[in-house]
Design an enzyme around this catalytic site. Structure first.
Site, PDB file in Angstrom:
ATOM      1  N   THR A 130       0.886  -1.170   0.000  1.00 21.78           N
ATOM      2  CA  THR A 130       0.000   0.000   0.000  1.00 21.78           C
ATOM      3  C   THR A 130       0.906   1.197   0.000  1.00 21.78           C
ATOM      4  OG1 THR A 130      -1.682  -1.109   1.304  1.00 21.78           O
ATOM      5  CG2 THR A 130      -1.804   1.284   1.252  1.00 21.78           C
TER       6      THR A 130
ATOM      7  N   ASP B 261      -9.593  -8.702   2.395  1.00 29.52           N
ATOM      8  CA  ASP B 261     -10.228  -7.636   3.182  1.00 29.52           C
ATOM      9  C   ASP B 261     -11.731  -7.877   3.377  1.00 29.52           C
ATOM     10  OD1 ASP B 261      -7.975  -6.260   3.794  1.00 29.52           O
ATOM     11  OD2 ASP B 261      -8.214  -4.691   2.293  1.00 29.52           O
TER      12      ASP B 261
HETATM   13  O1  DON Z   1      -7.594  -1.615   2.179  1.00 29.87           O
HETATM   14  C1  DON Z   1      -7.024  -1.821   3.237  1.00 29.87           C
HETATM   15  O2  DON Z   1      -7.375  -1.345   4.280  1.00 29.87           O
HETATM   16  C2  DON Z   1      -5.759  -2.658   3.255  1.00 29.87           C
HETATM   17  N1  DON Z   1      -5.817  -3.637   2.231  1.00 29.87           N
HETATM   18  C3  DON Z   1      -4.579  -1.760   3.139  1.00 29.87           C
HETATM   19  C4  DON Z   1      -3.311  -2.528   3.221  1.00 29.87           C
HETATM   20  C5  DON Z   1      -2.186  -1.778   3.785  1.00 29.87           C
HETATM   21  O3  DON Z   1      -2.283  -0.635   4.145  1.00 29.87           O
HETATM   22  C6  DON Z   1      -0.941  -2.540   3.918  1.00 29.87           C
HETATM   23  N2  DON Z   1       0.089  -1.695   4.418  1.00 29.87           N
HETATM   24  N3  DON Z   1       1.062  -1.975   4.893  1.00 29.87           N
END
Ligand code: DON
Length: 559
Positions: free
Chosen positions: A373, A415
């Protein structure tokens, strides 16, 4: 002199200058904060060529797809918060992935109804239909001043000529078992990201010719370069051959959603943030609404920590009870953001002790039913702004690269809630409102956010899974205390997410004395022993006519 003495002067000065023209002024220069210097550079190059913040955002996102292939990319999705200065309009481009039409609520469960280990994280079933390519095209065409080919050119060059590996890349590859897993299970990905089967040295150049060709196709053909034709066929063939569910129709039917941002007020600060299907923005506003009932400037440090942690707990409690993709399930958003609801939540806060999460019941609707991300923040000299948080979810996503495409597919199906009560990779407990359905978007925590006062405008965001909203909360409270971006991004962090009922914290977040006091109040403290997040923040200070950018020195090493 304490800031409390200074603040009234700043406010008075701001109002006075505002009345003679601050509101009409423009940023003295553009400013970009992103997770990689080459991506930031791509953005500035585009601005120099006459692009605006929206063009620069496309260039930065595409460059990040190349130089941070483990974090975001065109095989993923995310949220773009835009401010169009010309119309004084804020909007969100929701480029979140969707579940393919053949997906079902129990697709990751075995015959006994238990989740099959790793299935929502690795391999083609873990991947939702990507939204980032559609967003790159749409933002350029609708809001940009340059062509898509111009905006994608820096990324194409980085993919074709290669970029030098840095520590972050090596760290991402050494996350958990990533390095071995890619080599054993995902040879097409390993060929690109682990050349010659060795952990690349710092400075080693990674070339991504297939990705360069794919980006070129997108540049030449726009949306159909990715979602139709040869490339779509390559993606679908590979996904299906490995047991996945994607069809050509899933790709052709992918829809961006243009959404109204959520807007809230914390004291004199207007907060503009990300709506569902991200739970991040409503979480941030809920925490601020709860805290609004306390005078944080006149409590002890430990009391302040306590109140903030309880606000975090309550916001995540709401998430577990009420939130899902509002295009599929009913979410009482107005009520959740109301002052009455915040007051009801505050009734659960005891001033001298922690409220165990077990005392906060889970609502009936929650019954069983069935580093990745990267954030960047941009402000241009017309006053346009972009905050975007984009992701392929966990480091190196699902591991799947359909041969010949260079596109690393996300694992955002994780998710979704596999099963009520089951925690995902971020230990977020699943519930029925977030169960998988065809075409549905999984709940997210990603929350690009604007903080606006009469005299200051900030763009803030970060990766970090479920910790995203609490990181942004701490940054917003620092903004409220008149601190600058370098402080917001570096301040020590702590986090509570209702379940598990623990306070996670970075090494410097609490002194030993604070730790003792918090434990005496009933908190279970979980020192992480390391730092997390990767906040990228920009600020336009209208009074002093200055812009600031700050990049977090942390790279999120998550587990
Ligand atoms: O959409 C989300 O909340 C997560 N899939 C975001 C993933 C994330 O921030 C990973 N970071 N280290």
């Amino acid at each position: 002199m304490s800031y409390r003495w200074l603040q009234p002067w700043v406010v008075i000065f701001g109002i006075w200058v505002g009345s003679v023209g601050v509101a009409q002024s423009l940023p003295p220069q553009p400013v970009i904060a992103s997770a990689h210097p080459l991506a930031t550079q791509a953005g500035y190059t585009i601005l120099q060529q006459g692009g605006n913040a929206f063009d620069a955002a496309v260039a930065v996102a595409a460059a990040l797809a190349v130089v941070e292939p483990y974090a975001s990319g065109i095989g993923g999705g995310g949220f773009w918060l835009l401010h169009e200065a010309q119309y004084n309009k804020d909007l969100v481009i929701d480029g979140r992935e969707v579940a393919p039409m053949a997906a079902s609520a129990d697709m990751f469960l075995d015959e006994a109804g238990e989740p099959i280990a790793g299935m929502s994280l690795y391999g083609p079933k873990a991947a939702g239909i990507p939204g980032t390519p559609a967003a790159l095209v749409y933002i350029t065409e609708k809001y940009g001043q340059l062509t898509l080919a111009e905006n994608l050119a820096p990324a194409i060059e980085l993919a074709r000529n290669g970029f030098a590996v840095g520590e972050d890349y090596r760290n991402a590859l050494q996350q958990g078992d990533k390095y071995q897993r890619l080599q054993q299970q995902f040879p097409a990905a390993a060929e690109i990201f682990v050349p010659q089967g060795k952990l690349p040295a710092v400075g080693q150049v990674i070339v991504q010719s297939d990705l360069a060709n794919t980006l070129t196709l997108l540049a030449e053909q726009g949306r159909r370069g990715f979602y139709a034709g040869t490339l779509a066929q390559q993606l679908v063939d590979a996904v299906q051959a490995q047991g996945g569910l994607w069809t050509l129709a899933d790709l052709a039917d992918y829809q961006l959603k243009i959404r109204e941002p959520l807007v809230g007020q914390y004291g004199s600060i207007k907060i503009v943030t990300t709506p569902l299907p991200s739970a991040g923005g409503v979480g941030i506003l809920t925490m601020l609404n709860v805290l609004q009932g306390f005078d944080l400037a006149n409590v002890t440090e430990v009391e302040r920590n306590h109140l903030i942690i309880e606000a975090m707990r309550l916001a995540f409690w709401d998430r577990s009870r009420y939130l899902g993709d509002a295009d599929f399930v009913d979410v009482p958003m107005n009520r959740l953001l109301s002052a009455e609801h915040a007051a009801q939540l505050r009734e659960h806060i005891k001033l001298d002790q922690a409220t165990p999460s077990a005392q906060l019941s889970v609502a009936p609707m929650d019954t069983p039913k069935g580093h990745s991300t990267s954030h960047f923040s941009i402000i241009d000299t017309q006053g346009n702004r972009v905050g975007a948080t984009l992701s392929i979810n966990y480091f190196f996503g699902s591991g799947v690269v359909p041969p010949g495409t260079g596109v690393l597919l996300n694992n955002h199906m994780d998710d979704f809630a596999m099963k009520a009560g089951q925690a995902n990779v971020y230990q977020l407990v699943g519930h029925a409102l977030n169960e998988i359905a065809p075409g549905k978007r999984p709940l997210s925590s990603m929350a690009p956010t604007f903080a606006i006062t009469e005299d200051r405008i900030a763009v803030i965001g970060t990766p970090g899974g479920s910790r995203i909203p609490t990181m942004i909360l701490l940054a917003l409270l620092a903004f409220a205390d008149d601190q600058l971006p370098a402080y917001w991004v570096s301040l020590p962090r702590y986090h509570h997410q209702y379940l598990p009922d623990v306070v996670e914290y970075e090494p410097d977040a609490f002194s030993e004395w604070q730790q003792n006091e918090l434990q005496a109040m009933g908190y279970v403290l979980k020192p992480l022993g390391r730092r997390y997040g990767n906040m990228q923040a920009t600020l336009w200070d209208k009074v002093n006519q200055r812009v600031y950018a700050a990049s977090d020195e942390r790279r999120d090493l998550f587990l």
